[in-house]
Scaffold this motif. Sequence first.
Motif, PDB file in Angstrom:
ATOM      1  N   PHE A  80       6.352 -12.224  16.703  1.00  0.00           N
ATOM      2  CA  PHE A  80       6.917 -11.483  17.836  1.00  0.00           C
ATOM      3  C   PHE A  80       8.360 -11.071  17.584  1.00  0.00           C
ATOM      4  O   PHE A  80       8.930 -10.287  18.342  1.00  0.00           O
ATOM      5  CB  PHE A  80       6.826 -12.316  19.116  1.00  0.00           C
ATOM      6  CG  PHE A  80       7.655 -13.575  19.109  1.00  0.00           C
ATOM      7  CD1 PHE A  80       8.975 -13.566  19.517  1.00  0.00           C
ATOM      8  CD2 PHE A  80       7.106 -14.781  18.697  1.00  0.00           C
ATOM      9  CE1 PHE A  80       9.756 -14.718  19.515  1.00  0.00           C
ATOM     10  CE2 PHE A  80       7.867 -15.947  18.697  1.00  0.00           C
ATOM     11  CZ  PHE A  80       9.194 -15.918  19.102  1.00  0.00           C
ATOM     12  N   MET A  81       8.972 -11.567  16.521  1.00  0.00           N
ATOM     13  CA  MET A  81      10.348 -11.214  16.195  1.00  0.00           C
ATOM     14  C   MET A  81      10.445 -10.075  15.184  1.00  0.00           C
ATOM     15  O   MET A  81      11.552  -9.642  14.851  1.00  0.00           O
ATOM     16  CB  MET A  81      11.085 -12.451  15.669  1.00  0.00           C
ATOM     17  CG  MET A  81      11.316 -13.507  16.719  1.00  0.00           C
ATOM     18  SD  MET A  81      11.934 -15.069  16.033  1.00  0.00           S
ATOM     19  CE  MET A  81      13.428 -14.531  15.196  1.00  0.00           C
ATOM     20  N   CYS A  82       9.334  -9.589  14.676  1.00  0.00           N
ATOM     21  CA  CYS A  82       9.361  -8.530  13.667  1.00  0.00           C
ATOM     22  C   CYS A  82       9.483  -7.159  14.304  1.00  0.00           C
ATOM     23  O   CYS A  82       8.846  -6.868  15.325  1.00  0.00           O
ATOM     24  CB  CYS A  82       8.086  -8.583  12.829  1.00  0.00           C
ATOM     25  SG  CYS A  82       8.037  -9.969  11.669  1.00  0.00           S
ATOM     26  N   SER A  83      10.293  -6.306  13.690  1.00  0.00           N
ATOM     27  CA  SER A  83      10.467  -4.936  14.183  1.00  0.00           C
ATOM     28  C   SER A  83      10.692  -4.009  13.001  1.00  0.00           C
ATOM     29  O   SER A  83      11.016  -4.456  11.894  1.00  0.00           O
ATOM     30  CB  SER A  83      11.662  -4.846  15.137  1.00  0.00           C
ATOM     31  OG  SER A  83      12.880  -4.982  14.422  1.00  0.00           O
ATOM     32  N   ASP A  84      10.533  -2.718  13.219  1.00  0.00           N
ATOM     33  CA  ASP A  84      10.748  -1.757  12.138  1.00  0.00           C
ATOM     34  C   ASP A  84      12.183  -1.779  11.629  1.00  0.00           C
ATOM     35  O   ASP A  84      12.440  -1.511  10.457  1.00  0.00           O
ATOM     36  CB  ASP A  84      10.399  -0.332  12.619  1.00  0.00           C
ATOM     37  CG  ASP A  84       8.905  -0.096  12.657  1.00  0.00           C
ATOM     38  OD1 ASP A  84       8.180  -0.789  11.934  1.00  0.00           O
ATOM     39  OD2 ASP A  84       8.466   0.788  13.422  1.00  0.00           O
ATOM     40  N   GLU A  85      13.132  -2.099  12.505  1.00  0.00           N
ATOM     41  CA  GLU A  85      14.536  -2.034  12.091  1.00  0.00           C
ATOM     42  C   GLU A  85      14.993  -3.284  11.360  1.00  0.00           C
ATOM     43  O   GLU A  85      16.023  -3.267  10.694  1.00  0.00           O
ATOM     44  CB  GLU A  85      15.444  -1.781  13.299  1.00  0.00           C
ATOM     45  CG  GLU A  85      15.468  -2.905  14.317  1.00  0.00           C
ATOM     46  CD  GLU A  85      16.405  -2.615  15.479  1.00  0.00           C
ATOM     47  OE1 GLU A  85      17.044  -1.534  15.463  1.00  0.00           O
ATOM     48  OE2 GLU A  85      16.508  -3.453  16.384  1.00  0.00           O
ATOM     49  N   TYR A  86      14.227  -4.385  11.479  1.00  0.00           N
ATOM     50  CA  TYR A  86      14.666  -5.617  10.824  1.00  0.00           C
ATOM     51  C   TYR A  86      13.610  -6.214   9.900  1.00  0.00           C
ATOM     52  O   TYR A  86      13.843  -6.438   8.726  1.00  0.00           O
ATOM     53  CB  TYR A  86      15.078  -6.665  11.864  1.00  0.00           C
ATOM     54  CG  TYR A  86      15.371  -8.018  11.238  1.00  0.00           C
ATOM     55  CD1 TYR A  86      16.440  -8.165  10.337  1.00  0.00           C
ATOM     56  CD2 TYR A  86      14.575  -9.123  11.506  1.00  0.00           C
ATOM     57  CE1 TYR A  86      16.697  -9.390   9.734  1.00  0.00           C
ATOM     58  CE2 TYR A  86      14.838 -10.345  10.916  1.00  0.00           C
ATOM     59  CZ  TYR A  86      15.892 -10.476  10.034  1.00  0.00           C
ATOM     60  OH  TYR A  86      16.139 -11.678   9.437  1.00  0.00           O
ATOM     61  N   CYS A  87      12.429  -6.482  10.407  1.00  0.00           N
ATOM     62  CA  CYS A  87      11.407  -7.186   9.630  1.00  0.00           C
ATOM     63  C   CYS A  87      10.066  -6.530   9.863  1.00  0.00           C
ATOM     64  O   CYS A  87       9.575  -6.524  10.989  1.00  0.00           O
ATOM     65  CB  CYS A  87      11.353  -8.661  10.038  1.00  0.00           C
ATOM     66  SG  CYS A  87       9.861  -9.530   9.503  1.00  0.00           S
ATOM     67  N   ARG A  88       9.470  -6.002   8.823  1.00  0.00           N
ATOM     68  CA  ARG A  88       8.153  -5.376   8.934  1.00  0.00           C
ATOM     69  C   ARG A  88       7.069  -6.322   8.430  1.00  0.00           C
ATOM     70  O   ARG A  88       6.131  -5.939   7.752  1.00  0.00           O
ATOM     71  CB  ARG A  88       8.148  -4.045   8.170  1.00  0.00           C
ATOM     72  CG  ARG A  88       9.139  -3.030   8.729  1.00  0.00           C
ATOM     73  CD  ARG A  88       9.152  -1.740   7.924  1.00  0.00           C
ATOM     74  NE  ARG A  88       7.873  -1.049   8.018  1.00  0.00           N
ATOM     75  CZ  ARG A  88       7.151  -0.687   6.953  1.00  0.00           C
ATOM     76  NH1 ARG A  88       7.574  -0.982   5.739  1.00  0.00           N
ATOM     77  NH2 ARG A  88       6.021  -0.053   7.114  1.00  0.00           N
ATOM     78  N   ASP A 117       0.799  -1.217   0.000  1.00  0.00           N
ATOM     79  CA  ASP A 117       0.000   0.000   0.000  1.00  0.00           C
ATOM     80  C   ASP A 117       0.835   1.271   0.000  1.00  0.00           C
ATOM     81  O   ASP A 117       0.290   2.364  -0.002  1.00  0.00           O
ATOM     82  CB  ASP A 117      -0.933  -0.008   1.214  1.00  0.00           C
ATOM     83  CG  ASP A 117      -1.942  -1.142   1.131  1.00  0.00           C
ATOM     84  OD1 ASP A 117      -2.786  -1.102   0.227  1.00  0.00           O
ATOM     85  OD2 ASP A 117      -1.865  -2.076   1.952  1.00  0.00           O
ATOM     86  N   ASP A 118       2.151   1.141   0.029  1.00  0.00           N
ATOM     87  CA  ASP A 118       3.024   2.309  -0.074  1.00  0.00           C
ATOM     88  C   ASP A 118       4.318   1.867  -0.738  1.00  0.00           C
ATOM     89  O   ASP A 118       4.422   0.755  -1.249  1.00  0.00           O
ATOM     90  CB  ASP A 118       3.261   2.955   1.295  1.00  0.00           C
ATOM     91  CG  ASP A 118       4.017   2.041   2.261  1.00  0.00           C
ATOM     92  OD1 ASP A 118       4.451   0.936   1.846  1.00  0.00           O
ATOM     93  OD2 ASP A 118       4.186   2.432   3.439  1.00  0.00           O
ATOM     94  N   SER A 119       5.313   2.722  -0.719  1.00  0.00           N
ATOM     95  CA  SER A 119       6.568   2.435  -1.426  1.00  0.00           C
ATOM     96  C   SER A 119       7.570   1.667  -0.580  1.00  0.00           C
ATOM     97  O   SER A 119       8.687   1.416  -1.032  1.00  0.00           O
ATOM     98  CB  SER A 119       7.206   3.753  -1.883  1.00  0.00           C
ATOM     99  OG  SER A 119       7.512   4.576  -0.759  1.00  0.00           O
ATOM    100  N   THR A 120       7.197   1.280   0.634  1.00  0.00           N
ATOM    101  CA  THR A 120       8.150   0.620   1.526  1.00  0.00           C
ATOM    102  C   THR A 120       8.064  -0.902   1.489  1.00  0.00           C
ATOM    103  O   THR A 120       8.755  -1.578   2.225  1.00  0.00           O
ATOM    104  CB  THR A 120       7.948   1.087   2.979  1.00  0.00           C
ATOM    105  OG1 THR A 120       6.666   0.645   3.446  1.00  0.00           O
ATOM    106  CG2 THR A 120       8.045   2.600   3.076  1.00  0.00           C
ATOM    107  N   GLY A 121       7.199  -1.456   0.640  1.00  0.00           N
ATOM    108  CA  GLY A 121       7.068  -2.898   0.555  1.00  0.00           C
ATOM    109  C   GLY A 121       8.274  -3.545  -0.108  1.00  0.00           C
ATOM    110  O   GLY A 121       9.122  -2.873  -0.709  1.00  0.00           O
ATOM    111  N   MET A 122       8.347  -4.869  -0.010  1.00  0.00           N
ATOM    112  CA  MET A 122       9.395  -5.618  -0.689  1.00  0.00           C
ATOM    113  C   MET A 122       9.002  -5.828  -2.150  1.00  0.00           C
ATOM    114  O   MET A 122       7.830  -5.677  -2.525  1.00  0.00           O
ATOM    115  CB  MET A 122       9.605  -6.960   0.007  1.00  0.00           C
ATOM    116  CG  MET A 122       9.958  -6.840   1.482  1.00  0.00           C
ATOM    117  SD  MET A 122      11.528  -5.990   1.773  1.00  0.00           S
ATOM    118  CE  MET A 122      12.684  -7.245   1.188  1.00  0.00           C
TER     119      MET A 122
END
Length: 348
Positions: free
Chosen positions: A310-318, A49-54
């Motif tokens: 629970f292991m996803c974060s903005d700095e590693y995995c969104r 939905d935005d430009s930050t996807g993979m």
Amino acid sequence: MRTINLLPGLALLVACAGNPGKQDATGAEKDSLNKMVLIPAGTFMMGADDSTGMADEYPKHSVAIASFWMDEHEVTNQEFAAFVKATGYVTTAEKPISKEELLASLPPGTPEPDSSVLADMMAPGALVFTPPDHAVSFNDISQWWTFTPGTTWQHPEGPGSNLDNRGNLPVTQVSWLDAQAYAKWAGKRLPTEAEWEYAARGALSGKLYPWGDEALTTGKPKANTWNGNFPYNNTKTDGFYGPAPVKSYSPNGYKLYDMSGNVWEWCEDWYDANYYVQGEKGAQNPPGPAAGFDPDDQGQAKRVIRGGSFMCSDEYCRGYRVSARMKSTPESGLSNLGFRCVRAVAAK
């Protein structure tokens, strides 16, 4: 033969032993399982939905979905235990690996490992999240994943762990094959990737998360994700370090819980990184590609997993975004991977 990940990117071929599988769930057993929610038919735009996807989340494309029933939360340890008790089912992680099959799976010219290493590699087990106590490179996932003999759904963090007071947590360390077996017993099936994303959006259009666009860090906790610095420092701002009991957070618009975070969830589909590019526009109930293709690991066909953990974060995995796609080999068990089921409306 089957393929199991000792670490993502490192595969091992082992024999596929059968399971006893005695019978389908009885009416009483089904009544005690996960409540199902009716997901109405509709059309939605699938993809980032935005430009930050993979890259594999583009292009956005229109998909029509027929109405279906979906488990309101991830399958729990208690529910999976009922299945095992009724059928005698043996999960992938509980099956030993023979020396012959192990050696046959190694690349040509690889010397035979010494006996102690070989014994560990042949033992049943699965991948366990083993976080370091310091910052590490995100390019080396072996810094926080360890193949641990004795790990099963009943011992999800290794042989020293158990399910005491964890009956209401999502079952983990179950392979796609295990999830399929449970779903068949329960009179259900795994969701397609399109069904999963449609349901996760909860009737919202063009939003990043099941609850909308509001950031995870704004307001009260919305999902069980990693807080702090991954993978060595979790501040537990959302209240949990590992998996949380199901229904710990508010549901989405369809009254579905944990469609973001907690544990990844198996889908029916093969994973193909190029599927959206090749897919037919305006597809109706797409079943996914005919075969798997992962450009980063072309020797292993994988199945789709969705929802983040629970292991996803903005700095590693969104991965907690509704459009985020991930994959794993069908035989893999992980500390942060479970599933939920669906059923056709006509079957209800």
